[in-house]
Design an enzyme around this catalytic site. Structure first.
Site, mmCIF file in Angstrom:
data_model
loop_
_atom_site.group_PDB
_atom_site.id
_atom_site.type_symbol
_atom_site.label_atom_id
_atom_site.label_comp_id
_atom_site.label_asym_id
_atom_site.label_seq_id
_atom_site.Cartn_x
_atom_site.Cartn_y
_atom_site.Cartn_z
ATOM 1 N N HIS A 155 0.860 -1.178 0.000
ATOM 2 C CA HIS A 155 0.000 0.000 0.000
ATOM 3 C C HIS A 155 0.897 1.229 0.000
ATOM 4 C CE1 HIS A 155 -3.932 -1.888 1.762
ATOM 5 N NE2 HIS A 155 -3.515 -2.501 0.673
ATOM 6 N N GLU A 205 1.278 3.760 2.034
ATOM 7 C CA GLU A 205 1.957 4.068 3.288
ATOM 8 C C GLU A 205 3.094 3.090 3.562
ATOM 9 O OE1 GLU A 205 -2.397 5.268 3.544
ATOM 10 O OE2 GLU A 205 -1.289 3.492 2.880
ATOM 11 N N SER A 229 -7.605 7.574 3.615
ATOM 12 C CA SER A 229 -7.595 7.092 4.999
ATOM 13 C C SER A 229 -6.865 5.744 5.071
ATOM 14 C CB SER A 229 -9.047 6.935 5.479
ATOM 15 O OG SER A 229 -9.106 6.538 6.820
ATOM 16 N N CYS A 269 -1.873 -0.369 7.349
ATOM 17 C CA CYS A 269 -1.064 0.851 7.338
ATOM 18 C C CYS A 269 -1.216 1.622 8.643
ATOM 19 C CB CYS A 269 -1.443 1.696 6.137
ATOM 20 S SG CYS A 269 -1.105 0.834 4.566
ATOM 21 N N CYS A 296 -5.658 2.048 5.837
ATOM 22 C CA CYS A 296 -6.334 0.800 6.198
ATOM 23 C C CYS A 296 -5.787 0.273 7.527
ATOM 24 C CB CYS A 296 -6.129 -0.235 5.097
ATOM 25 S SG CYS A 296 -4.439 -0.888 5.046
#
Length: 146
Positions: A51, A53, A78, A83, A80
């Site tokens: 992901h 992040e 936002s 992350c 998950c």
């Protein structure tokens, strides 16, 4: 005017989209400078964990605990559970979220653990995700584990 660090995360999201991936970007800022940047690479790398992040943290490299505690994580979406867990593990105290209308991670839990969240509701972040989800619903569902 859009914040310069959120804009850097948006640029990462655009790179992700241009390279065949999901348009989510992230930057890690320490003491007013970008220490790492990344974008979602699950599709491009065939990875279950890349992901935005996670890619950003990977690209920041090894940091000290004190550096993480001075950091702010910017993400176009936002974060998950995975992350968010990384942010909690390294005790990153602040997260700036571009938007949380297309997906909302465990924001209340992050707040309950002392993380300061700022949700910007940036129109460009929202439009990037809304368009991607409309055109690539099955890839998006795979990314969020649906």
């Amino acid at each position: 005017m859009r914040h310069v660090f959120l804009q850097a995360a948006i640029e990462e999201a655009k790179v992700g989209l241009e390279t065949g991936g999901i348009p989510i970007g992230s930057v890690l800022v320490i003491d007013g400078r970008i220490a790492g940047r990344g974008h979602n690479k699950r599709i491009q790398k065939g990875s279950p964990v890349l992901h935005a992040e996670m890619d950003c943290l990977q690209n920041a490299g090894r940091l000290t605990a004190s550096e993480y505690r001075r950091a702010t994580l910017y993400s176009t979406l936002s974060p998950c559970d995975m992350c968010s867990g990384a942010a909690l593990l390294y005790r990153i105290p602040r997260i700036v979220i571009g938007e949380n209308r297309t997906f909302r991670g465990p924001e209340d839990y992050l707040r309950s653990r002392g993380v300061e969240l700022q949700v910007v509701d940036d129109p460009q972040c929202f439009l990037l995700m809304e368009e991607f989800i409309r055109q690539n619903g099955s890839l998006w569902n795979e990314d969020i584990g649906v």
